[in-house]
Design an enzyme around this catalytic site. Structure first.
Site, PDB file in Angstrom:
ATOM      1  N   ASN A  33     -21.154  48.408  16.662  1.00 49.35           N
ATOM      2  CA  ASN A  33     -21.999  48.824  17.808  1.00 49.35           C
ATOM      3  C   ASN A  33     -21.651  48.029  19.064  1.00 49.35           C
ATOM      4  OD1 ASN A  33     -23.051  46.311  17.387  1.00 49.35           O
ATOM      5  ND2 ASN A  33     -25.133  46.996  16.867  1.00 49.35           N
ATOM      6  N   LYS A  86     -24.856  36.186  14.547  1.00 51.21           N
ATOM      7  CA  LYS A  86     -24.335  34.956  13.903  1.00 51.21           C
ATOM      8  C   LYS A  86     -24.475  33.702  14.758  1.00 51.21           C
ATOM      9  CE  LYS A  86     -19.918  34.514  15.643  1.00 51.21           C
ATOM     10  NZ  LYS A  86     -18.631  33.927  15.372  1.00 51.21           N
ATOM     11  N   SER A 126     -21.779  32.523   4.052  1.00 49.79           N
ATOM     12  CA  SER A 126     -21.431  31.328   4.828  1.00 49.79           C
ATOM     13  C   SER A 126     -21.747  30.066   4.049  1.00 49.79           C
ATOM     14  CB  SER A 126     -22.245  31.322   6.136  1.00 49.79           C
ATOM     15  OG  SER A 126     -22.146  30.066   6.781  1.00 49.79           O
ATOM     16  N   TYR A 151     -30.558  32.003  11.223  1.00 53.09           N
ATOM     17  CA  TYR A 151     -29.245  32.624  10.928  1.00 53.09           C
ATOM     18  C   TYR A 151     -28.826  32.255   9.508  1.00 53.09           C
ATOM     19  CZ  TYR A 151     -24.231  32.517  10.225  1.00 53.09           C
ATOM     20  OH  TYR A 151     -22.978  32.649   9.658  1.00 53.09           O
ATOM     21  N   LYS A 155     -28.454  34.558   5.690  1.00 55.33           N
ATOM     22  CA  LYS A 155     -27.326  34.585   4.735  1.00 55.33           C
ATOM     23  C   LYS A 155     -27.838  34.289   3.319  1.00 55.33           C
ATOM     24  CE  LYS A 155     -24.004  35.626   7.515  1.00 55.33           C
ATOM     25  NZ  LYS A 155     -23.385  36.974   7.441  1.00 55.33           N
ATOM     26  N   ASN A 201     -19.606  27.584  19.218  1.00 55.00           N
ATOM     27  CA  ASN A 201     -18.688  26.955  18.261  1.00 55.00           C
ATOM     28  C   ASN A 201     -17.655  26.060  18.949  1.00 55.00           C
ATOM     29  OD1 ASN A 201     -18.869  30.039  16.484  1.00 55.00           O
ATOM     30  ND2 ASN A 201     -19.909  28.176  15.904  1.00 55.00           N
ATOM     31  N   ARG A 233     -15.968  19.187   9.175  1.00 56.00           N
ATOM     32  CA  ARG A 233     -16.074  20.574   8.737  1.00 56.00           C
ATOM     33  C   ARG A 233     -14.753  20.998   8.113  1.00 56.00           C
ATOM     34  NH1 ARG A 233     -20.441  19.364   9.850  1.00 56.00           N
ATOM     35  NH2 ARG A 233     -22.049  20.416  11.114  1.00 56.00           N
TER      36      ARG A 233
HETATM   37  C1  WQD Z   1     -18.644  22.461  14.379  1.00 55.82           C
HETATM   38  C2  WQD Z   1     -18.785  20.986  14.750  1.00 55.82           C
HETATM   39  C3  WQD Z   1     -20.717  20.460  16.062  1.00 55.82           C
HETATM   40  C4  WQD Z   1     -19.553  22.552  19.687  1.00 55.82           C
HETATM   41  C5  WQD Z   1     -21.652  27.347  12.476  1.00 55.82           C
HETATM   42  C6  WQD Z   1     -22.395  28.174  11.462  1.00 55.82           C
HETATM   43  C7  WQD Z   1     -21.423  28.694  10.427  1.00 55.82           C
HETATM   44  C8  WQD Z   1     -20.428  29.562  11.109  1.00 55.82           C
HETATM   45  C9  WQD Z   1     -19.705  28.737  12.195  1.00 55.82           C
HETATM   46  C10 WQD Z   1     -20.917  31.477  12.508  1.00 55.82           C
HETATM   47  C11 WQD Z   1     -20.212  20.485  14.633  1.00 55.82           C
HETATM   48  C12 WQD Z   1     -19.431  20.169  16.821  1.00 55.82           C
HETATM   49  C13 WQD Z   1     -19.552  22.050  18.400  1.00 55.82           C
HETATM   50  C14 WQD Z   1     -19.474  21.652  20.786  1.00 55.82           C
HETATM   51  C15 WQD Z   1     -19.358  19.806  19.249  1.00 55.82           C
HETATM   52  N1  WQD Z   1     -21.093  30.726  11.506  1.00 55.82           N
HETATM   53  N2  WQD Z   1     -19.450  20.710  18.193  1.00 55.82           N
HETATM   54  N3  WQD Z   1     -19.366  20.312  20.515  1.00 55.82           N
HETATM   55  O1  WQD Z   1     -22.113  24.467  13.285  1.00 55.82           O
HETATM   56  O2  WQD Z   1     -20.226  23.931  11.628  1.00 55.82           O
HETATM   57  O3  WQD Z   1     -21.047  26.264  11.832  1.00 55.82           O
HETATM   58  O4  WQD Z   1     -20.680  28.154  13.098  1.00 55.82           O
HETATM   59  O5  WQD Z   1     -19.931  31.766  13.070  1.00 55.82           O
HETATM   60  O6  WQD Z   1     -22.137  29.452   9.452  1.00 55.82           O
HETATM   61  O7  WQD Z   1     -23.327  27.331  10.794  1.00 55.82           O
HETATM   62  O8  WQD Z   1     -19.742  25.267  13.691  1.00 55.82           O
HETATM   63  O9  WQD Z   1     -18.219  25.174  15.624  1.00 55.82           O
HETATM   64  O10 WQD Z   1     -20.734  25.189  16.032  1.00 55.82           O
HETATM   65  O11 WQD Z   1     -19.646  23.160  15.119  1.00 55.82           O
HETATM   66  O12 WQD Z   1     -19.281  18.582  19.028  1.00 55.82           O
HETATM   67  O13 WQD Z   1     -19.483  22.036  22.002  1.00 55.82           O
HETATM   68  O14 WQD Z   1     -18.411  20.834  16.111  1.00 55.82           O
HETATM   69  O15 WQD Z   1     -21.657  19.403  16.286  1.00 55.82           O
HETATM   70  O16 WQD Z   1     -20.180  19.163  14.151  1.00 55.82           O
HETATM   71  P1  WQD Z   1     -20.851  24.866  12.605  1.00 55.82           P
HETATM   72  P2  WQD Z   1     -19.587  24.759  15.203  1.00 55.82           P
END
Ligand code: WQD
Length: 339
Positions: A33, A86, A126, A151, A155, A201, A233
């Site tokens: 969509n 998401k 996830s 979110y 899941k 992200n 991660r």
């Molecule tokens: C990763 C790390 C942040 C941004 C989430 C969802 C997961 C999946 C991916 C949807 C963390 C750090 C981030 C920034 C930072 N779903 N960070 N500065 O939170 O592990 O996962 O997104 O797509 O299901 O839970 O991913 O990329 O947001 O963060 O320091 O500007 O990067 O603190 O440690 P996350 P993320």
């Protein structure tokens, strides 16, 4: 050719999976969509695959649309279901939007499949269902923890819905793939991640900072109990993740039982800290990134990475692309966007 419906097929992971399905000889059919994707992706897919990918524009919650698709398209071999909201932070602001969309779309699809004797279903889950695991690397038998966000809770609830439908002996064969952190883009730079607005992200925020769209990256906290104090991660190239969906389908087709369900972690099996991602991005792309360290982000867990033995053994799948390659492909995609 076997037809596979790809809901959310114009999205980040969905579009890369459409390419890999095509490469594996399937006929992908997209339902989207465009609430979190752009139509330009379709041109990218056509350039990569050399043919127009069939599209039904609309919402997976729309049962009339699903009926229309299953009536018009004979012998649909299965569905890969990506379409879901998401954004973790948005889900906190607007939980009902997330529960309504993410749960209703799953239920509509499972119902229509049973009405049309379509049984193969791959669900986009996830690693967020694990919360902060007690033991790392995390395996599929680790307990699910209270979600950190609506979110993440959608899941978990979706997996519970699937489990209950399977327990009712529905004639469905289902796999849930628990993704870790997808990053990167297709080597052609014709498709990639297209975050709407300010990226939540890490990697798209990094590439937009390097491109001068964002002034600086803020690393959310460096006082965690990790090697350098920043969160860890499991960052997986989106192409490797896409290929796992093809493997999951092939594995479903091998199942004799009419009712089948299993769950797989899809990650690299290694953890990298935020700092390591920043440093690897800079060195792999020979660019300097403007970043500062700020306070922790609410809801972040400290450390997670996958045990992927089950997917390697049963799906005959493992990652092939490096973290460096993912960060090079992400940067090339960002540069292509600016052209
Ligand atoms: C990763 C790390 C942040 C941004 C989430 C969802 C997961 C999946 C991916 C949807 C963390 C750090 C981030 C920034 C930072 N779903 N960070 N500065 O939170 O592990 O996962 O997104 O797509 O299901 O839970 O991913 O990329 O947001 O963060 O320091 O500007 O990067 O603190 O440690 P996350 P993320």
């Amino acid at each position: 050719m076997k037809k596979i419906i790809v809901t959310g097929g114009a999205g980040f992971i969905g579009s890369h999976t459409v390419v890999e399905l095509y490469n594996a000889g399937y006929e992908p059919i997209i339902i989207d969509n465009f609430s979190n994707s752009q139509k330009s992706v379709l041109a990218g897919l056509q350039n990569i695959t050399g043919s127009a990918v069939k599209l039904f524009e609309g919402d997976c919650c729309n049962r009339d649309l699903l009926k229309k698709i299953f009536t018009e398209e004979e012998n649909i071999d299965g569905i890969i279901h990506f379409a879901a909201h998401k954004a973790v932070s948005e889900s906190v602001q607007n939980p009902l939007k997330y529960y309504r969309n993410n749960l209703n779309s799953l239920m509509a699809l499972l119902e229509i499949m049973q009405n049309y004797n379509c049984s193969n279903f791959v669900f986009s889950s996830s690693c967020t269902v694990y919360g902060q695991p007690d033991k790392l690397p995390v395996t599929e038998v680790a307990p699910k923890k209270p979600a950190e966000s609506p979110y993440g809770n959608t899941k978990k609830i979706c997996e519970d819905i699937i489990e209950d439908v399977i327990k009712s002996n529905a004639e469905l064969k289902i796999i849930s793939l628990r993704y870790f952190n997808p990053i990167g883009a297709h080597a052609s730079s014709l498709i990639g991640e297209l975050p709407l607005g300010v990226p939540d992200n890490l990697v798209p925020y990094i590439t937009q900072t390097a491109a001068g769209i964002r002034e600086k990256l803020t690393i959310f906290g460096n006082d965690y109990d990790t090697s350098d104090g920043t969160c860890v991660r499991d960052y997986i190239h989106v192409i490797d993740l896409a290929k796992a969906h093809v493997k999951a389908f092939e594995y479903l087709n091998k199942q004799e039982d009419k009712t089948f369900y299993d769950v797989f972690n899809i990650g690299t099996g290694h953890g990298n800290s935020v700092k390591e991602i920043v440093e690897t991005f800079q060195s792999a792309n020979n660019v300097n990134l403007n970043y500062v360290v700020g306070k922790r982000r609410e809801g972040d867990i400290e450390k997670i990475f996958a045990d992927v033995d089950k997917a390697t053994t049963l799906l005959n799948w493992k990652t092939e692309l490096s973290l460096e390659q993912a960060l090079i492909d992400a940067w090339n995609w960002q540069k292509a966007l600016r052209k």
